[in-house]
Design a protein around this motif. Structure first.
Motif, short mmCIF file in Angstrom:
data_model
loop_
_atom_site.label_atom_id
_atom_site.label_comp_id
_atom_site.label_asym_id
_atom_site.label_seq_id
_atom_site.Cartn_x
_atom_site.Cartn_y
_atom_site.Cartn_z
N UNK A 1 6.79 51.15 -44.74
CA UNK A 1 7.87 50.14 -44.74
C UNK A 1 7.84 49.34 -46.03
N UNK A 2 9.00 48.94 -46.50
CA UNK A 2 9.06 48.12 -47.73
C UNK A 2 8.21 46.87 -47.56
N UNK A 3 7.45 46.54 -48.57
CA UNK A 3 6.60 45.34 -48.52
C UNK A 3 5.24 45.60 -47.91
N UNK A 4 4.96 46.82 -47.47
CA UNK A 4 3.67 47.11 -46.84
C UNK A 4 2.54 47.02 -47.87
N UNK A 5 1.36 46.63 -47.38
CA UNK A 5 0.20 46.47 -48.27
C UNK A 5 -0.16 47.80 -48.93
N UNK A 6 0.14 48.91 -48.23
CA UNK A 6 -0.21 50.23 -48.78
C UNK A 6 0.57 50.55 -50.06
N UNK A 7 1.63 49.81 -50.29
CA UNK A 7 2.46 50.10 -51.47
C UNK A 7 2.00 49.34 -52.71
N UNK A 8 0.97 48.50 -52.53
CA UNK A 8 0.49 47.71 -53.68
C UNK A 8 0.07 48.63 -54.81
N UNK A 9 0.60 48.36 -55.99
CA UNK A 9 0.24 49.15 -57.16
C UNK A 9 1.02 50.44 -57.29
N UNK A 10 1.79 50.80 -56.24
CA UNK A 10 2.54 52.06 -56.32
C UNK A 10 4.02 51.82 -56.62
N UNK A 11 4.44 50.57 -56.49
CA UNK A 11 5.84 50.21 -56.73
C UNK A 11 5.88 49.09 -57.76
N UNK A 12 6.85 49.13 -58.65
CA UNK A 12 7.05 48.02 -59.60
C UNK A 12 8.53 47.68 -59.63
N UNK A 13 8.79 46.40 -59.79
CA UNK A 13 10.18 45.93 -59.70
C UNK A 13 10.51 45.05 -60.90
N UNK A 14 11.64 45.32 -61.51
CA UNK A 14 12.14 44.46 -62.59
C UNK A 14 13.20 43.55 -62.00
N UNK A 15 12.89 42.26 -61.80
CA UNK A 15 13.91 41.37 -61.24
C UNK A 15 15.04 41.13 -62.25
N UNK A 16 16.15 40.67 -61.73
CA UNK A 16 17.33 40.49 -62.58
C UNK A 16 17.09 39.44 -63.67
N UNK A 17 16.33 38.37 -63.33
CA UNK A 17 16.15 37.26 -64.29
C UNK A 17 14.77 37.28 -64.92
N UNK A 18 14.13 38.43 -64.94
CA UNK A 18 12.73 38.49 -65.34
C UNK A 18 12.48 37.97 -66.76
N UNK A 19 11.45 37.16 -66.88
CA UNK A 19 10.94 36.78 -68.20
C UNK A 19 11.80 35.83 -68.99
N UNK A 20 12.45 34.91 -68.31
CA UNK A 20 13.39 34.03 -69.01
C UNK A 20 12.74 33.17 -70.10
N UNK A 21 11.49 32.74 -69.93
CA UNK A 21 10.92 31.76 -70.87
C UNK A 21 9.55 32.14 -71.43
N UNK A 22 9.13 33.37 -71.27
CA UNK A 22 7.77 33.71 -71.71
C UNK A 22 7.60 33.54 -73.20
#
Lengths: 218, 400
Positions: free
Chosen positions: A43-64
């Motif tokens: 299921x989406x968000x399951x602990x088993x998916x840690x490290x196997x999925x990566x997501x680029x949010x729409x507003x990522x990195x606005x001020x780094x």
């Protein structure tokens, strides 16, 4: 909607069509009001998916204020692997996003398109099996966007599964495996890019025409 | 475990290298601290070097921890706005690791900015330990075990706490039970001629019954006798009948050993301040997971203020309770004071964590209560970080 492993799946649609919401559901950071979302057998968000999925949010990195390479390195470090493997992933991500020459530049000093590519490089550097990219082409010039799409297609051919959303798809999208068009939160067209980007007579049509037709067909 | 440490280190390193404006702000605040306290040096109550050193370093620490609070809140608030916290939840990094990494990086940013000024205050400043080695270098200190005041009528009264006003013809006897190692110095500060019209103090100081000083005192003076003592001494200060009144600062009366190296003092001050910065940055980061940065700063600032003034608030509540016993305080006010005291007592005392007070009193850098101060700060950090980490790690409503 089913996305097979090793595919570059494109999500298209006008502003507010539901592309980002769909990607948030896939990332497990939003919950569906009904139905189910399953990724890589979990299921989406399951602990088993840690490290196997990566997501680029729409507003990522606005001020780094970190450099492009440091940001990619941080994402790689959080997803694990040996030092050599992480360095390799960072290098590959910088090459795929055409940022090798800008690797020492601070994120805040980049143009809008360069920032978007740097944020995409972060996600690519994770080396995750499933990449969820929300508007990675936003602000990116057409030539760079075409090249990025080609490289993402090549990455998918090497085994990665990529779901990419964009409100401005380009000719490079033809290289995608699947194209889903959303409007008002619903799927209005689904098929291969080659099928959807040709009209009844077989002639090539623009994305704008496809979106117009999809909206009219609701 | 190694992976977790590596992830925390990566986040801390990335944070410490970011946001040069935080460093600039911290440095500006630190300079403000240095100059602000320079301005009040002319006030007589801060004329003494130890007091000046304590005030200056305390102000620097206050402002630096404010900057750390700001840096921590900004680091996490920015991640939250950019959706990065959610994105990192998909990685191997746990919510607690993200918070800790960001807080450590924010604290490091500020620490690096104020470190040169901190070092300057310790090494080069006129009121710092290197220039005031005699006053500020740590020494073994032995307080009297028994103090008796001999009245004019011949009766004797045990004196338990605070300064004592000796009237003409009275005596004060101090008994020590132990000696510091090496050549020890007797410190007995007192002040005669309390008003312009009062006659000068005429006194005799006896060691184990033998008079060692007989004389007439000035306005502000005291005794400092340095010698190799064979056994814990019995000190007697006797005022002549024609003497003026003398105020003896008994809490400062002691036998103290020779000055020791300053390295341990520096290590104590630095470690205490770094712990304080981490606590402040963690507070800012934790609050910013749940609320807007501005609100996190206000709430965090109030909590930090309470932590810094904890001893003062506890004392104030104590006074209210004490005065209530005489029927001078409304019961409702007393109830509020008691509740307030209990609330404030839950907060860690960052002044004890910092150790500036010990340094200003030339006490050995590490005291028995320091372990408790660090433990309290660690528990507070855990209590701050845990709810924030749980909030960060929560799944979206309805998600399976």
């Amino acid at each position: 909607m089913t996305v097979p492993r090793g595919a570059l799946h494109l999500l298209a649609g006008a502003n507010g069509a539901g592309k980002s919401t769909l990607l948030r559901l896939l990332a497990g950071v939003a919950a569906p009001s009904s139905g189910a979302v399953e990724l890589l057998g979990f299921p989406a968000g399951a602990a088993e998916l840690r490290g196997r999925v990566a997501w680029l949010p729409e507003a990522s990195g606005a001020e780094w204020a970190a450099t492009v390479e440091e940001l990619a390195g941080l994402a790689a470090a959080l997803h694990g692997g040996s030092r050599a493997a992480r360095a390799e992933r960072v290098e590959a991500a910088l090459q795929e996003t055409d940022l090798v020459a800008l690797r020492r530049r601070r994120f805040t000093s980049l143009s809008k398109g360069e920032r978007r590519r740097a944020a995409t490089a972060q996600v690519l550097a994770t080396g995750a099996e499933l990449l969820l990219l929300d508007e990675p082409l936003d602000g990116v010039d057409p030539e760079s966007a075409e090249r990025l799409l080609e490289r993402l297609a090549a990455r998918a051919r090497r085994g990665a599964t990529i779901v990419l959303s964009s409100h401005v798809l380009l000719d490079g999208a033809i290289g995608g495996d699947r194209l889903t068009v959303l409007a008002g939160g619903r799927i209005v067209a689904d098929g291969t890019p080659a099928q959807l980007l040709r009209d009844e007579t077989g002639a090539r049509r623009s994305f704008a025409a496809l979106l117009r037709q999809a909206r009219g067909g609701r | 475990m190694t992976g977790a440490l590596r992830r925390v280190a990566a986040l801390a390193w990335a944070t410490a290298r970011e946001s040069s404006w935080v460093r600039a702000l911290a440095l500006a605040l630190a300079l403000l601290a240095a100059f602000a306290v320079t301005g009040i040096e002319v006030l007589p109550e801060v004329a003494a070097a130890p007091l000046r050193f304590e005030r200056r370093l305390t102000l620097l620490c206050w402002l630096a921890s404010g900057a750390a609070l700001l840096a921590g809140a900004h680091a996490v608030g920015r991640d939250r706005r950019a959706g990065q916290l959610d994105a990192w939840r998909l990685s191997h990094a746990r919510a607690g690791e993200i918070l800790l990494g960001r807080a450590l990086g924010a604290a490091a940013q500020v620490a690096l900015a104020v470190a040169p000024l901190f070092a300057w205050l310790l090494v080069f400043d006129a009121s710092g330990p290197c220039r005031q080695r005699d006053s500020l270098a740590p020494r073994e200190q032995v307080s009297p075990v028994r103090v008796e005041r001999g009245l004019v009528d011949g009766s004797r009264r045990a004196w338990r706490r605070g300064p004592v006003l000796l009237d003409p013809g009275e005596r004060l006897e101090l008994q020590f039970a132990a000696l510091p190692a090496g050549e020890a110095e007797l410190v007995l500060p007192w002040r005669g001629s309390l008003t312009p019209s009062s006659p000068p103090a005429r006194f005799t100081l006896r060691l184990d019954g033998d008079p060692v000083v007989v004389g007439k005192g000035g306005e502000v003076t005291g005794f400092r006798l340095r010698r190799h003592w064979a056994q814990p001494p019995r000190i007697e200060l006797a005022l002549a009948p024609e003497s003026g009144v003398v105020r003896v600062d008994l809490p400062a009366a002691m036998l103290r050993g020779p000055p020791r190296a300053l390295a341990a003092t520096f290590a104590r001050l630095a470690s205490g301040h770094v712990a304080e910065l981490v606590l402040a940055a963690l507070l800012g980061a934790a609050l910013a997971t749940a609320m807007a940065e501005g609100l996190a700063l206000v709430l965090g600032g109030v909590l930090l203020l309470l932590c810094n003034l904890r001893a003062l608030f506890v004392d104030a509540a104590d006074v209210v309770r004490e005065v209530h016993g005489h029927g001078w305080v409304d019961p409702a006010l007393r109830a509020i004071a008691v509740a307030y005291e209990r609330l404030v007592a839950l907060l860690p005392d960052v002044t004890a964590l910092r150790g500036v007070g010990r340094a200003a009193r030339a006490l050995p850098p590490w005291g028995a209560a320091d372990g408790a101060a660090f433990l309290a700060a660690s528990v507070a950090s855990l209590l701050i970080a845990l709810p924030a980490a749980l909030l960060l790690a929560r799944r979206p409503r309805g998600a399976r």
